[in-house]
Design a protein around this motif. Structure first.
Motif, PDB file in Angstrom:
ATOM      1  N   ARG A  62       0.812  -1.200   0.000  1.00 52.15           N
ATOM      2  CA  ARG A  62       0.000   0.000   0.000  1.00 52.15           C
ATOM      3  C   ARG A  62       0.856   1.264   0.000  1.00 52.15           C
ATOM      4  O   ARG A  62       0.428   2.317  -0.459  1.00 52.15           O
ATOM      5  N   LEU A  63       2.061   1.145   0.550  1.00 47.96           N
ATOM      6  CA  LEU A  63       2.960   2.295   0.535  1.00 47.96           C
ATOM      7  C   LEU A  63       3.337   2.624  -0.900  1.00 47.96           C
ATOM      8  O   LEU A  63       3.549   1.728  -1.709  1.00 47.96           O
ATOM      9  N   PRO A  64       3.411   3.912  -1.227  1.00 49.06           N
ATOM     10  CA  PRO A  64       3.811   4.261  -2.596  1.00 49.06           C
ATOM     11  C   PRO A  64       5.266   3.868  -2.851  1.00 49.06           C
ATOM     12  O   PRO A  64       6.085   3.925  -1.930  1.00 49.06           O
ATOM     13  N   GLU A  88       9.091   4.109  -4.089  1.00 46.24           N
ATOM     14  CA  GLU A  88      10.016   5.242  -4.061  1.00 46.24           C
ATOM     15  C   GLU A  88      10.510   5.524  -5.478  1.00 46.24           C
ATOM     16  O   GLU A  88      10.468   4.661  -6.344  1.00 46.24           O
ATOM     17  N   TRP A  89      11.002   6.741  -5.685  1.00 44.43           N
ATOM     18  CA  TRP A  89      11.420   7.080  -7.048  1.00 44.43           C
ATOM     19  C   TRP A  89      12.583   6.194  -7.493  1.00 44.43           C
ATOM     20  O   TRP A  89      12.733   5.891  -8.676  1.00 44.43           O
ATOM     21  N   VAL A 131      22.412  20.897 -28.346  1.00 43.54           N
ATOM     22  CA  VAL A 131      21.192  20.703 -27.556  1.00 43.54           C
ATOM     23  C   VAL A 131      20.329  19.606 -28.177  1.00 43.54           C
ATOM     24  O   VAL A 131      19.775  18.747 -27.491  1.00 43.54           O
ATOM     25  N   LEU A 132      20.238  19.621 -29.512  1.00 48.54           N
ATOM     26  CA  LEU A 132      19.431  18.602 -30.188  1.00 48.54           C
ATOM     27  C   LEU A 132      20.110  17.234 -30.106  1.00 48.54           C
ATOM     28  O   LEU A 132      19.438  16.208 -29.995  1.00 48.54           O
ATOM     29  N   THR A 188      19.360  16.004 -26.754  1.00 47.47           N
ATOM     30  CA  THR A 188      17.956  15.573 -26.716  1.00 47.47           C
ATOM     31  C   THR A 188      17.795  14.196 -27.365  1.00 47.47           C
ATOM     32  O   THR A 188      17.068  13.340 -26.851  1.00 47.47           O
ATOM     33  N   MET A 212      -7.940  -0.075   7.047  1.00 44.08           N
ATOM     34  CA  MET A 212      -7.022   0.714   6.231  1.00 44.08           C
ATOM     35  C   MET A 212      -6.259   1.749   7.053  1.00 44.08           C
ATOM     36  O   MET A 212      -5.506   2.538   6.519  1.00 44.08           O
ATOM     37  N   SER A 213      -6.500   1.762   8.385  1.00 46.00           N
ATOM     38  CA  SER A 213      -5.806   2.775   9.189  1.00 46.00           C
ATOM     39  C   SER A 213      -4.330   2.424   9.331  1.00 46.00           C
ATOM     40  O   SER A 213      -3.947   1.260   9.354  1.00 46.00           O
ATOM     41  N   MET A 214      -3.480   3.464   9.400  1.00 43.82           N
ATOM     42  CA  MET A 214      -2.044   3.264   9.490  1.00 43.82           C
ATOM     43  C   MET A 214      -1.546   3.660  10.866  1.00 43.82           C
ATOM     44  O   MET A 214      -2.091   4.564  11.500  1.00 43.82           O
ATOM     45  N   GLU A 261       3.856   4.183  10.081  1.00 42.48           N
ATOM     46  CA  GLU A 261       3.507   3.949   8.668  1.00 42.48           C
ATOM     47  C   GLU A 261       3.084   5.246   7.992  1.00 42.48           C
ATOM     48  O   GLU A 261       3.444   5.510   6.856  1.00 42.48           O
ATOM     49  N   GLU A 291       6.143   7.151   7.212  1.00 45.79           N
ATOM     50  CA  GLU A 291       6.845   6.567   6.060  1.00 45.79           C
ATOM     51  C   GLU A 291       6.100   6.896   4.769  1.00 45.79           C
ATOM     52  O   GLU A 291       6.698   7.224   3.742  1.00 45.79           O
ATOM     53  N   PHE A 292       4.779   6.835   4.832  1.00 43.53           N
ATOM     54  CA  PHE A 292       3.945   7.169   3.676  1.00 43.53           C
ATOM     55  C   PHE A 292       4.220   8.600   3.211  1.00 43.53           C
ATOM     56  O   PHE A 292       4.470   8.856   2.028  1.00 43.53           O
ATOM     57  N   ARG A 338       6.838  10.433   3.888  1.00 42.93           N
ATOM     58  CA  ARG A 338       8.229  10.594   3.446  1.00 42.93           C
ATOM     59  C   ARG A 338       8.374  10.157   1.983  1.00 42.93           C
ATOM     60  O   ARG A 338       8.986  10.836   1.170  1.00 42.93           O
ATOM     61  N   ARG A 339       7.770   9.012   1.670  1.00 43.52           N
ATOM     62  CA  ARG A 339       7.871   8.516   0.292  1.00 43.52           C
ATOM     63  C   ARG A 339       7.154   9.434  -0.679  1.00 43.52           C
ATOM     64  O   ARG A 339       7.645   9.726  -1.767  1.00 43.52           O
ATOM     65  N   ARG A 398       8.985  11.419  -3.720  1.00 50.32           N
ATOM     66  CA  ARG A 398       8.518  11.249  -5.114  1.00 50.32           C
ATOM     67  C   ARG A 398       8.105  12.575  -5.721  1.00 50.32           C
ATOM     68  O   ARG A 398       8.358  12.837  -6.898  1.00 50.32           O
ATOM     69  N   PHE A 458      12.463  19.235 -17.878  1.00 50.74           N
ATOM     70  CA  PHE A 458      11.835  19.244 -19.202  1.00 50.74           C
ATOM     71  C   PHE A 458      11.508  20.655 -19.671  1.00 50.74           C
ATOM     72  O   PHE A 458      11.616  20.967 -20.855  1.00 50.74           O
ATOM     73  N   LEU A 496      14.693  21.934 -20.908  1.00 53.83           N
ATOM     74  CA  LEU A 496      15.036  21.255 -22.162  1.00 53.83           C
ATOM     75  C   LEU A 496      14.236  21.832 -23.326  1.00 53.83           C
ATOM     76  O   LEU A 496      14.799  22.145 -24.384  1.00 53.83           O
ATOM     77  N   PHE A 497      12.919  22.004 -23.122  1.00 48.78           N
ATOM     78  CA  PHE A 497      12.090  22.521 -24.204  1.00 48.78           C
ATOM     79  C   PHE A 497      12.451  23.964 -24.550  1.00 48.78           C
ATOM     80  O   PHE A 497      12.396  24.356 -25.713  1.00 48.78           O
ATOM     81  N   PHE A 533      15.482  25.252 -24.358  1.00 50.52           N
ATOM     82  CA  PHE A 533      16.715  25.229 -25.155  1.00 50.52           C
ATOM     83  C   PHE A 533      16.501  24.607 -26.536  1.00 50.52           C
ATOM     84  O   PHE A 533      17.118  25.006 -27.517  1.00 50.52           O
ATOM     85  N   ILE A 534      15.611  23.623 -26.609  1.00 49.47           N
ATOM     86  CA  ILE A 534      15.284  23.050 -27.930  1.00 49.47           C
ATOM     87  C   ILE A 534      14.697  24.141 -28.827  1.00 49.47           C
ATOM     88  O   ILE A 534      15.054  24.271 -30.003  1.00 49.47           O
TER      89      ILE A 534
END
Lengths: 308, 44
Positions: free
Chosen positions: A10-12, A14-15, A48-49, A52, B1-3, B7, B10-11, B13-14, B18, B29, B32-33, B35-36
């Motif tokens: 259930r925890l998301p 991490e990146w 740059v391109l 890219t 569903m309670s934490m 938890e 931690e939820f 923090r994550r 993210r 981006f 980047l766009f 400079f493009i």
């Protein structure tokens, strides 16, 4: 105790888990060969391109890698080498992995098309489809030739990098494609020889499992022999100079020499350390880096627009 | 569903890490766009 197992999913995620989905180590080779294709191509591209284009190649590869892990989560769970990946570890749900893969893939193709060119974008889209669908979903679980076919996916980056600069497909980028295509089977089968038990366990028909070790060893030799003249062909047709040509002959000669003990040897038993196989695998990674570095060095030294 | 509070922490923090990562990607981006665009206008 029960609580902790349910909250784990259930925890998301991490990146870092999303980053791991992109197979960063495979990506380093993809980025490198793509960049070399771009640098070796005749013509000029705005930095740059160019950046890219390489970024899009990396994003496309990452997206395809994520889709691969989404599809193979169950298989990965059964193999020591892949059991630590985010999905088998339960660090994220499969839908997230799939959506992440699709988003990366689509974004990479669109940005490539808008910023660099639509031919490069089309080949990038084809390469993602080739890896995620034709290889991962269709052929990998069905034929022991999976690696030969899958090698095509890894062979796209220098072609895409080259086309990003020139805007057209010529003999040279096709040759670069062919070289990686021919390199992949001996590279991967050397690995498959010493992790054979894992693939057998999850029912993937890798060559050593299906055709036996002896046949695999012979085929490694066949591809290594073919790689020698093929890798030097860019020199023979005038697409690259002697710096590349001599490097290609030396590197492919060493590749062939290292494949000989692999080809003419039998496993001595369960205790076999598989040293020649591990040596060939290790060298094969170095080989590709060095070969493409030589291609770029050759162009920087001999310069301008040789036949393409 | 309670934490539990741990938890929950931690939820958060994550979620936070993210959000920061996604924010950085978006800023990247945008740059980047930009400079493009400059590069493509310059070449015409």
């Amino acid at each position: 105790m029960e609580v902790s197992t349910t909250t784990a999913t259930r925890l998301p995620a991490e990146w870092q888990d999303f980053f791991a989905l992109t197979k960063p180590r495979v990506m380093s080779l993809v980025v490198f060969t793509g960049l070399c294709g771009l640098l070796a191509a005749p013509g000029h591209i705005h930095p740059v391109l160019g950046f890219t284009a390489v970024l899009c190649i990396a994003m496309g590869a990452g997206g395809a890698g994520a889709l691969n892990q989404w599809w193979e989560a169950d298989l990965d769970a059964g193999m020591k080498r892949t059991a630590g990946r985010p999905l088998p570890q339960g660090k994220m749900d499969r839908t997230s992995a799939r959506d992440f893969g699709v988003a990366l893939s689509v974004a990479s193709v669109l940005i490539m098309g808008l910023a660099v060119g639509w031919l490069a974008a089309a080949i990038l889209a084809l390469s993602i489809f080739y890896y995620a669908v034709i290889y991962t979903i269709w052929l990998k679980p069905r034929t022991p030739q999976n690696i030969v076919i899958g090698g095509g996916a890894g062979a796209f980056p220098p072609l895409i990098g080259w086309v990003a600069v020139t805007g057209e497909i010529t003999w040279m980028p096709v040759l670069l494609f062919a070289i990686i295509f021919m390199w992949t089977p001996p590279h991967f089968w050397a690995l498959a020889l010493f992790v054979k038990t894992d693939y057998a366990k999850v029912g993937i028909p890798m060559m050593p499992v299906v055709a036996g070790e002896d046949a695999t060893r012979r085929q490694i030799l066949v591809y290594s022999i073919l790689l020698l003249p093929l890798s030097a062909t860019p020199w023979f047709i005038g697409g690259a100079g002697p710096v590349y040509g001599i490097a290609a002959l030396v590197l492919s000669g060493a590749f062939l020499l290292l494949s000989l003990p692999v080809a003419f040897r039998k496993r001595t038993g369960a205790e076999d350390a598989m040293k020649p196989e591990k040596r060939l695998f290790g060298f094969s990674v170095l080989y590709l880096f060095a070969l493409f570095a030589a291609l770029v060095a050759d162009r920087l030294i001999w310069g301008q627009g040789m036949a393409s | 569903m309670s934490m539990t509070p741990e938890e929950e922490a931690e939820f958060r923090r994550r979620q936070r890490s993210r959000n920061i990562a996604l924010g950085l990607v978006l800023v990247g981006f945008v740059l980047l766009f930009y400079f493009i665009t400059i590069a493509r206008i310059g070449s015409h």
